[in-house]
Design an enzyme around this catalytic site. Structure first.
Site, PDB file in Angstrom:
ATOM      1  N   LYS A  13      37.614  40.312  34.199  1.00 50.13           N
ATOM      2  CA  LYS A  13      36.747  41.490  34.354  1.00 50.13           C
ATOM      3  C   LYS A  13      36.614  41.913  35.829  1.00 50.13           C
ATOM      4  CE  LYS A  13      33.057  39.658  32.408  1.00 50.13           C
ATOM      5  NZ  LYS A  13      33.491  38.320  31.964  1.00 50.13           N
ATOM      6  N   ARG A  88      25.766  42.255  27.636  1.00 48.85           N
ATOM      7  CA  ARG A  88      26.268  40.996  27.070  1.00 48.85           C
ATOM      8  C   ARG A  88      25.544  40.606  25.788  1.00 48.85           C
ATOM      9  NH1 ARG A  88      28.828  36.862  31.314  1.00 48.85           N
ATOM     10  NH2 ARG A  88      28.866  38.276  33.057  1.00 48.85           N
ATOM     11  N   ARG A 122      39.493  28.956  40.195  1.00 47.52           N
ATOM     12  CA  ARG A 122      39.098  30.249  40.743  1.00 47.52           C
ATOM     13  C   ARG A 122      38.359  30.100  42.075  1.00 47.52           C
ATOM     14  NH1 ARG A 122      35.648  34.509  37.200  1.00 47.52           N
ATOM     15  NH2 ARG A 122      33.899  33.068  37.370  1.00 47.52           N
ATOM     16  N   ARG A 155      32.600  28.894  42.773  1.00 41.12           N
ATOM     17  CA  ARG A 155      31.269  29.116  42.193  1.00 41.12           C
ATOM     18  C   ARG A 155      30.754  27.828  41.572  1.00 41.12           C
ATOM     19  NH1 ARG A 155      31.657  34.467  38.624  1.00 41.12           N
ATOM     20  NH2 ARG A 155      30.412  33.156  37.257  1.00 41.12           N
ATOM     21  N   ARG A 166      29.516  28.423  29.110  1.00 41.00           N
ATOM     22  CA  ARG A 166      29.630  29.888  29.238  1.00 41.00           C
ATOM     23  C   ARG A 166      30.535  30.459  28.146  1.00 41.00           C
ATOM     24  NH1 ARG A 166      31.701  29.729  34.896  1.00 41.00           N
ATOM     25  NH2 ARG A 166      32.224  31.914  34.664  1.00 41.00           N
TER      26      ARG A 166
END
Ligand code: ADP
Ligand code: ZN
Length: 217
Positions: A13, A88, A122, A155, A166
């Protein structure tokens, strides 16, 4: 034109929103980035947000909508929007209807194994939020953002357990939203990713083609 980009954590995204922003001249509103900014403060709101984000849970709808409205008030209205990470939940989608009109949804479909592999490698720019990956989407200089020269970091919610949580939250709370939009006949541009090493440019080209087919651009 107002778009919302919809997909599991790690589906791309943020990566695609940032590139579509440049190509289409839209403003990106990324809920996760807004919360990460808020969490740098030490206020009752930041402490509340932290409790949810750290566990990979959704911040309560009333808080999210308040924060979103405040943010939207600060950005130019004429340009159009890409919402990344909002709505969401079905309730958030209903609240959004009272805030602004959405022209189409960009739906990113990515298998779980790719998501897990991507999220655990990431890296994010501390300064501008641009997304990188130490294996699949490297910056030109190690640990430095191509766009702004900021330092990259991992993160705290990109750890194995929180990633699992998640993904569960996405499946339980966010995916049902697709049914809601399908019933409303909301135009959807779907991009399916089947390869781990998918250059963002390829995905973005496909998304742009989809928007053209809908005569939105
Ligand atoms: P992801 O990679 O999981 O899509 P984001 O950066 O978009 O990550 O969001 C990070 C976290 O911020 C989420 O796990 C959640 O705790 C919170 N968050 C972001 N958007 C929303 C939203 N619309 N409603 C509730 N919580 C949200
Ligand atoms: Zn940066």
């Amino acid at each position: 034109m107002n778009l919302t980009i919809f997909g599991a954590p790690g589906s791309g995204k943020g990566t695609y929103a940032s590139r579509l922003q440049t190509k289409l001249g839209l403003s990106v509103v990324a809920m996760g980035d807004i919360f990460r900014e808020i969490m740098k403060e030490n206020t009752p709101l930041s402490r509340k947000v932290k409790r949810f984000v750290e566990k990979g849970l959704l911040v309560p709808d009333d808080v999210v909508v308040e924060v979103l409205k405040e943010h939207l008030a600060k950005i130019p209205k004429e340009k159009g929007l890409i919402l990344d990470g909002f709505p969401r939940t079905v309730d958030q989608a209903k609240m959004l209807e009272a805030i602004t009109h959405i022209d189409a949804i960009i739906l990113l479909t990515v298998p779980d194994w790719i998501i897990i592999e991507r999220l655990s490698t990431r890296r994010i720019c501390k300064n501008c939020g641009e997304v990188y990956n130490v294996r699949y989407l490297k910056p030109k200089v190690e640990n430095i953002c191509d766009k702004c020269g900021g330092n990259l970091y991992q993160r705290p919610d990109d750890t194995a357990q929180v990633i699992k949580d998640r993904i569960n939250v996405y499946e339980r709370q966010t995916q049902p939203l697709l049914q809601f939009y399908r019933k409303k006949k909301m135009p959807i541009v779907e991009f399916k990713c089947e390869k781990l090493e998918m250059p963002p440019e390829v995905a973005v080209e496909e998304i742009l083609k989809g928007l053209k087919r809908l005569s939105l651009i």
